[in-house]
Every structure is written in structure tokens, then in C-alpha cells.
Design an enzyme around this catalytic site. Sequence first.
Site, mmCIF file in Angstrom:
data_model
loop_
_atom_site.group_PDB
_atom_site.id
_atom_site.type_symbol
_atom_site.label_atom_id
_atom_site.label_comp_id
_atom_site.label_asym_id
_atom_site.label_seq_id
_atom_site.Cartn_x
_atom_site.Cartn_y
_atom_site.Cartn_z
ATOM 1 N N SER A 1 0.821 -1.216 0.000
ATOM 2 C CA SER A 1 0.000 0.000 0.000
ATOM 3 C C SER A 1 0.851 1.261 0.000
ATOM 4 O O SER A 1 2.034 1.230 0.342
ATOM 5 C CB SER A 1 -0.911 0.018 1.228
ATOM 6 O OG SER A 1 -1.552 -1.212 1.383
HETATM 7 N N1 SAH Z 1 -0.096 -3.528 3.748
HETATM 8 C C1 SAH Z 1 0.458 -4.617 2.972
HETATM 9 C C2 SAH Z 1 -0.287 -4.764 1.678
HETATM 10 C C3 SAH Z 1 -1.107 -5.969 1.685
HETATM 11 S S1 SAH Z 1 -1.968 -6.251 0.191
HETATM 12 C C4 SAH Z 1 1.935 -4.375 2.750
HETATM 13 O O1 SAH Z 1 2.492 -3.572 3.497
HETATM 14 O O2 SAH Z 1 2.540 -4.977 1.881
HETATM 15 C C5 SAH Z 1 -3.281 -7.206 0.874
HETATM 16 C C6 SAH Z 1 -2.938 -8.631 1.155
HETATM 17 O O3 SAH Z 1 -4.090 -9.228 1.730
HETATM 18 C C7 SAH Z 1 -2.602 -9.461 -0.067
HETATM 19 O O4 SAH Z 1 -1.324 -9.990 0.066
HETATM 20 C C8 SAH Z 1 -3.677 -10.553 -0.093
HETATM 21 O O5 SAH Z 1 -3.196 -11.808 -0.517
HETATM 22 C C9 SAH Z 1 -4.108 -10.589 1.357
HETATM 23 N N2 SAH Z 1 -5.459 -11.098 1.636
HETATM 24 C C10 SAH Z 1 -6.617 -10.870 0.964
HETATM 25 N N3 SAH Z 1 -7.651 -11.492 1.577
HETATM 26 C C11 SAH Z 1 -7.127 -12.106 2.671
HETATM 27 C C12 SAH Z 1 -7.683 -12.916 3.713
HETATM 28 N N4 SAH Z 1 -8.982 -13.213 3.778
HETATM 29 N N5 SAH Z 1 -6.863 -13.404 4.673
HETATM 30 C C13 SAH Z 1 -5.515 -13.131 4.638
HETATM 31 N N6 SAH Z 1 -4.938 -12.385 3.680
HETATM 32 C C14 SAH Z 1 -5.729 -11.869 2.707
#
Ligand code: SAH
Length: 213
Positions: A67
Site C-alpha cells: 500500500s
Molecule cells: N499492507 C500490505 C499490503 C497488503 S496487500 C503491505 O504492506 O505490503 C493485501 C494482502 O491481503 C494481499 O497480500 C492478499 O493476498 C491478502 N489477503 C486478501 N484477503 C485475505 C484474507 N482473507 N486473509 C488473509 N490475507 C488476505
Amino acid sequence: MYLSGDSSGMKHAREELITSLRSGRMASDRILSIMNTVPRHLFVSEALRYRAYTDISLPIGFGQTISKPSIIARMVQALELKGSERVLEIGTGSGYQTAVLARAASSVVSMERIEELCKRAKARLFNMKLMNVKFYHTDNFNDVDGMFDSIIVAAGADVLPRDIFDKLNDGGILVIPVTGRSGHDIKKFYKVNDTCIDSDCLGEATFVPYITG
Ligand code: SAH
């Protein structure tokens, strides 16, 4: 603090980013100072490192993104962390936000549905000697034991998963992006006397989807 791979050029770029987040009042001094210690360029591929200190989201593979720093600042700030909290993060992704949370709270449980991302994040935090984080490869928060003072969801949900409040201690805070008119509305909820109080909308942004089941 010395971090392997953290050159003076990268430190300088990071400080400039943090200065601009500070002037935009994106978070408190405490959270922005913590972000200044986390080398975001080590959470993206080498080819993208030169863009790590621009306020943009970047691809991290598997169709997912790290993000924007300003969004992470705002969302982490909204948890009102003092340092003693147990935090649940849903969506580890690169592990960048996990590292910020690990320095802002007492302990963090971070869940990720994509195994390879979970493994990579775990290795990065190990290298940073952040030992107060437990990683889970799962998409279901009911797989995680215990209760939390704060829950932060890093992916955008179509519908608020109501049973998530069962994992939140009384007085706790949930921050979650939920589908809005354009993109996602970043919502903040308090749990008070077993009731969930919808508080501020922290702004709009577009997140990768929250996927479960
Ligand atoms: N803030 C993070 C960005 C994460 S992107 C960073 O610093 O990199 C969001 C992530 O949520 C993705 O990797 C995706 O695979 C995960 N995701 C989506 N749905 C999810 C769920 N139900 N449980 C766990 N992870 C999930």
C-alpha cells in the site's frame, strides 16, 4: 540503526518521504518516526527499489500490492496504538505494514492467504530482528487463537465481515476498507460494551480484494 541493504541514499529518500507525510499530517510523530526506521525498499523487488520512497502503491507479485505509505500511516494511526496492544493484521502482503505494527505495538499476529508472500514477509522481519510477530498462512481469522486490542485489514472487503468483531476486545478498534461508491472507504469501528460503533471514514483508496473461503 544499521540495516543490511539500507544505504545512505535510501535513508535520505526515506527521510524526505517521512517529512512530506509529516507536513501532510498523515500520522503522529510516533508512527512517522517508526516508519522512518522501516526500509520500505527492502519490501519490494530490486527493480522497484528506486520507487520505494514515492507515495505510491507498488506490485509485490501474485497480483498483490504494497500500500501507499500515506495510507499505511493513516490506517496505523487510526489504531491509536500506545505500545501495549496485541494486534491482528489481515493481509501481510510484503510485511512492510507488519514491521511498522511490530514497532508500534506489543505483539502482532499477521495472516496472509498467499503462502509465498507469508514466507517472504517472515524472512524480512526475521532479518530486521522483529521477534514479536507470529505469521499465519490462512484466509480465515477464525484460525487464529485469542482476542485482539486492534485489528487492521489490508485488503478491501465487499461486505463488512461482522464476525470479525468477535475477535476484538472491548474497547478495541477495527480499521477496514469496505467497498464504497468509488474504490474503498477506509472505515474505523470501536467495540464498546459489546456494541460496534461506526466511527470516522478515514478516506478513500483502492485495495486488492479481501478474499476468503
Ligand atoms: N499492507 C500490505 C499490503 C497488503 S496487500 C503491505 O504492506 O505490503 C493485501 C494482502 O491481503 C494481499 O497480500 C492478499 O493476498 C491478502 N489477503 C486478501 N484477503 C485475505 C484474507 N482473507 N486473509 C488473509 N490475507 C488476505
